[in-house]
Design a protein around this motif. Structure first.
Motif, PDB file in Angstrom:
ATOM      1  N   ASN A   2      79.443  21.384  79.552  1.00 21.91           N
ATOM      2  CA  ASN A   2      78.138  22.028  79.566  1.00 21.91           C
ATOM      3  C   ASN A   2      77.916  22.880  78.338  1.00 21.91           C
ATOM      4  N   VAL A   3      77.109  22.418  77.421  1.00 16.13           N
ATOM      5  CA  VAL A   3      76.850  23.199  76.218  1.00 16.13           C
ATOM      6  C   VAL A   3      75.669  24.125  76.479  1.00 16.13           C
ATOM      7  N   ASP A   4      75.827  25.388  76.088  1.00 13.08           N
ATOM      8  CA  ASP A   4      74.751  26.349  76.341  1.00 13.08           C
ATOM      9  C   ASP A   4      73.967  26.595  75.049  1.00 13.08           C
ATOM     10  N   MET A   5      74.354  27.594  74.268  1.00 15.31           N
ATOM     11  CA  MET A   5      73.601  27.880  73.036  1.00 15.31           C
ATOM     12  C   MET A   5      74.111  27.020  71.889  1.00 15.31           C
ATOM     13  N   ILE A   6      73.213  26.618  71.013  1.00 11.50           N
ATOM     14  CA  ILE A   6      73.609  25.833  69.837  1.00 11.50           C
ATOM     15  C   ILE A   6      72.959  26.435  68.591  1.00 11.50           C
ATOM     16  N   ILE A   7      73.742  26.555  67.533  1.00 13.36           N
ATOM     17  CA  ILE A   7      73.180  27.017  66.264  1.00 13.36           C
ATOM     18  C   ILE A   7      73.615  26.058  65.166  1.00 13.36           C
ATOM     19  N   GLN A   8      72.654  25.604  64.366  1.00 10.68           N
ATOM     20  CA  GLN A   8      73.048  24.834  63.183  1.00 10.68           C
ATOM     21  C   GLN A   8      72.549  25.591  61.958  1.00 10.68           C
TER      22      GLN A   8
ATOM     23  N   VAL B  74      75.438  38.455  77.072  1.00  6.68           N
ATOM     24  CA  VAL B  74      74.614  39.408  77.820  1.00  6.68           C
ATOM     25  C   VAL B  74      73.178  38.930  77.747  1.00  6.68           C
ATOM     26  N   SER B  75      72.463  39.022  78.858  1.00  9.59           N
ATOM     27  CA  SER B  75      71.088  38.546  78.881  1.00  9.59           C
ATOM     28  C   SER B  75      70.161  39.607  79.440  1.00  9.59           C
ATOM     29  N   VAL B  76      69.011  39.723  78.798  1.00 12.89           N
ATOM     30  CA  VAL B  76      67.941  40.610  79.250  1.00 12.89           C
ATOM     31  C   VAL B  76      66.889  39.698  79.870  1.00 12.89           C
ATOM     32  N   VAL B  77      66.518  39.956  81.122  1.00 15.81           N
ATOM     33  CA  VAL B  77      65.615  39.051  81.830  1.00 15.81           C
ATOM     34  C   VAL B  77      64.395  39.797  82.356  1.00 15.81           C
ATOM     35  N   GLY B  78      63.224  39.223  82.176  1.00 17.01           N
ATOM     36  CA  GLY B  78      62.020  39.823  82.751  1.00 17.01           C
ATOM     37  C   GLY B  78      60.795  38.977  82.503  1.00 17.01           C
ATOM     38  N   VAL B  79      59.958  38.817  83.540  1.00 17.82           N
ATOM     39  CA  VAL B  79      58.748  37.998  83.371  1.00 17.82           C
ATOM     40  C   VAL B  79      57.740  38.651  82.429  1.00 17.82           C
ATOM     41  N   GLY B  80      57.813  39.993  82.312  1.00 17.16           N
ATOM     42  CA  GLY B  80      56.869  40.701  81.453  1.00 17.16           C
ATOM     43  C   GLY B  80      57.009  40.346  79.978  1.00 17.16           C
TER      44      GLY B  80
ATOM     45  N   ILE C 130      72.083  34.119  69.270  1.00 16.21           N
ATOM     46  CA  ILE C 130      70.937  34.555  70.070  1.00 16.21           C
ATOM     47  C   ILE C 130      70.234  33.320  70.611  1.00 16.21           C
ATOM     48  N   SER C 131      69.785  33.373  71.858  1.00 15.96           N
ATOM     49  CA  SER C 131      68.843  32.340  72.288  1.00 15.96           C
ATOM     50  C   SER C 131      67.803  33.006  73.167  1.00 15.96           C
ATOM     51  N   THR C 132      66.599  32.474  73.147  1.00 13.90           N
ATOM     52  CA  THR C 132      65.539  33.097  73.931  1.00 13.90           C
ATOM     53  C   THR C 132      64.793  32.039  74.727  1.00 13.90           C
ATOM     54  N   SER C 133      64.233  32.459  75.849  1.00 14.33           N
ATOM     55  CA  SER C 133      63.271  31.627  76.565  1.00 14.33           C
ATOM     56  C   SER C 133      62.095  32.544  76.844  1.00 14.33           C
ATOM     57  N   GLU C 134      61.106  32.037  77.568  1.00 11.42           N
ATOM     58  CA  GLU C 134      59.925  32.856  77.880  1.00 11.42           C
ATOM     59  C   GLU C 134      60.285  34.157  78.576  1.00 11.42           C
ATOM     60  N   ILE C 135      61.331  34.113  79.412  1.00 14.03           N
ATOM     61  CA  ILE C 135      61.627  35.296  80.218  1.00 14.03           C
ATOM     62  C   ILE C 135      63.043  35.815  80.007  1.00 14.03           C
ATOM     63  N   LYS C 136      63.715  35.387  78.930  1.00 16.38           N
ATOM     64  CA  LYS C 136      65.106  35.799  78.749  1.00 16.38           C
ATOM     65  C   LYS C 136      65.506  35.868  77.280  1.00 16.38           C
ATOM     66  N   ILE C 137      66.322  36.869  76.958  1.00 21.39           N
ATOM     67  CA  ILE C 137      66.964  36.923  75.650  1.00 21.39           C
ATOM     68  C   ILE C 137      68.460  36.970  75.923  1.00 21.39           C
TER      69      ILE C 137
END
Ligand code: ASP
Ligand code: MG
Length: 401
Positions: A288-294, A339-345, A370-377
């Motif tokens: 299971n690969v999570d974050m990827i950086i090239q 470590v992840s910061v999560v919030g819909v705001g 670093i990886s980000t989604s709409e609700i997570k860093i």
């Protein structure tokens, strides 16, 4: 109201505790509710049954394993129904099959395909409390199946969905979902509410409380979950749909995942298809690969970094070694965490990420990925800073207030 209660292994871990559950169910019933109860096996029982099987075989037949493992939940269901009747509450215990739970044929990891709720509905209409053995169903050919470890949460949510219940209350020894792990930050606060999507991102915080698959199913079926303790009368945490007009919290929680390792492949020849080849091979090995950086390439070479669960490090190493001709070398590091910061705001606020980066910088913590989604860093950092990072982020977003 129709309420589904689900009690985990610790909550039914002894005869006294089953008695305690019986009085909680009796109380909910006496308040005028229809109640369906889904139970786990008594704590330790499923592991004990697995150990029994392993006495005879390291690779026991999965069909027979399901026959064996499903018995743990049947014991609890029957005992609870007996205890309820003794308390003057009419009750009936049901196996997964009797409750109408049909699954596919994947023994030990079965998926629920449908629920014929008519037998449960019939008993509810007669005024009975229906007590269902969790974690199990029946395959098309009539064999008992089980749903994977922690699967009685899934049973409860699926049953709540099929019965169109008003809520699915999931009882454990924890009284809800906290803004971060209270063992790391004693100022962590219990949340009143959290959305399905945030809960899925904060999986590490809820891991002891809710099985992740059950949260996914609750989101799909729009089942309101309430995570509560069977040892107190505390309110618990509601896991539900974000409502329109609800003031979205900026950040709801800080999650930590220590089970992370980083792989860096140096001097990868930068040609079309190389990433596809490497990651296809990793996927073939179920890694299971999570974050990827090239990195930007120079002189036709690039560096490729990614993270995987620590337990998959040896497997990943073997896969990458096979690319010998295409790479300069690799570095492996299992002393990292995420470590992840999560919030819909976050969806509607700029600068949330910058706040996290600055806070860690003030503590001299280097962010490696670093990886980000709409609700997570999410940030990869050295594991030795894990607790400091969690506390720093928890405080910078005022979660302790
Ligand atoms: N008894 C099963 C297990 O230990 C299912 C559950 O408790 O949810 O995994
Ligand atoms: Mg559980």
């Amino acid at each position: 109201m129709l309420i589904v209660h689900k009690y985990g292994g610790t909550s039914v871990g002894s005869l006294e505790r089953i008695e305690n559950v019986a009085s909680r169910v009796a109380k909910a019933k006496s308040e005028g509710n229809d109640v369906v109860v889904v139970v786990s096996a008594m704590s330790g029982e499923t592991n004990k049954l697995i150990a029994y099987a392993n006495h005879f075989s390291a690779t026991p037949s999965k069909r027979e394993m399901d026959m064996l493992l499903s018995s743990g939940e049947r014991v609890t269901a029957a005992l609870l129904a007996i205890a309820l009747k003794e308390n003057g509450v009419d009750a009936i215990a049901m196996t997964g099959r009797q409750a109408g739970i049909k699954t596919d044929n994947a023994h030990m990891y079965a998926r629920i395909e449908s629920i014929d709720a008519s037998a449960m509905q019939h008993e509810i209409a007669l005024g009975k409390v229906v007590v269902v053995a969790g974690f199990q169903g029946i395959t098309e050919d009539g064999s008992v199946s089980t749903l994977g470890r922690g699967g009685s949460d899934l049973s409860a949510v699926a049953i709540a969905g099929a019965l169109n219940a008003d809520a699915c209350e999931i009882y454990s020894d924890v009284d809800g979902i906290y803004t971060t792990d209270p063992r790391i930050e004693s100022k962590a606060k219990k949340m009143d509410f959290i959305s399905y999507d945030e809960m899925l991102e904060l999986a590490s915080l809820g891991a002891k409380v809710l099985q992740n698959r059950s949260v996914e199913l609750a989101k799909k079926l729009k089942v309101k979950i309430v995570a509560k303790s069977s040892f107190s009368d505390a309110e618990g945490t509601i896991i539900g749909e974000e409502e329109e007009g609800m003031e979205a919290v900026l950040v709801s929680g800080i999650a930590l995942d220590r089970n992370q390792a980083r792989v860096t492949i140096r001097e990868v020849s930068d040609r079309p298809g190389i990433a596809a080849e490497i990651f296809t091979k990793l996927a073939d090995e179920q890694i299971n690969v999570d974050m990827i950086i090239q990195n930007a390439s120079s002189a036709g070479m690039t560096n490729l970094g990614f993270t995987i669960p620590q337990s998959e490090l040896a497997g990943a190493k073997a896969v990458i070694e096979a690319f010998d001709h295409d790479i300069g070398g690799m570095d492996l590091d299992d002393s990292v965490c995420k470590v992840s910061v999560v919030g819909v705001g976050m969806k509607s606020h700029a600068g949330v990420a910058a706040t996290a980066f600055s806070a860690l910088a003030r503590e001299n913590i280097n962010i490696e990925m670093i990886s980000t989604s709409e609700i997570k860093i999410s940030m990869i950092i050295a594991e030795k800073y894990a607790e400091l990072a969690v506390r720093t982020l928890h405080s910078v977003y005022n979660l302790d207030k």
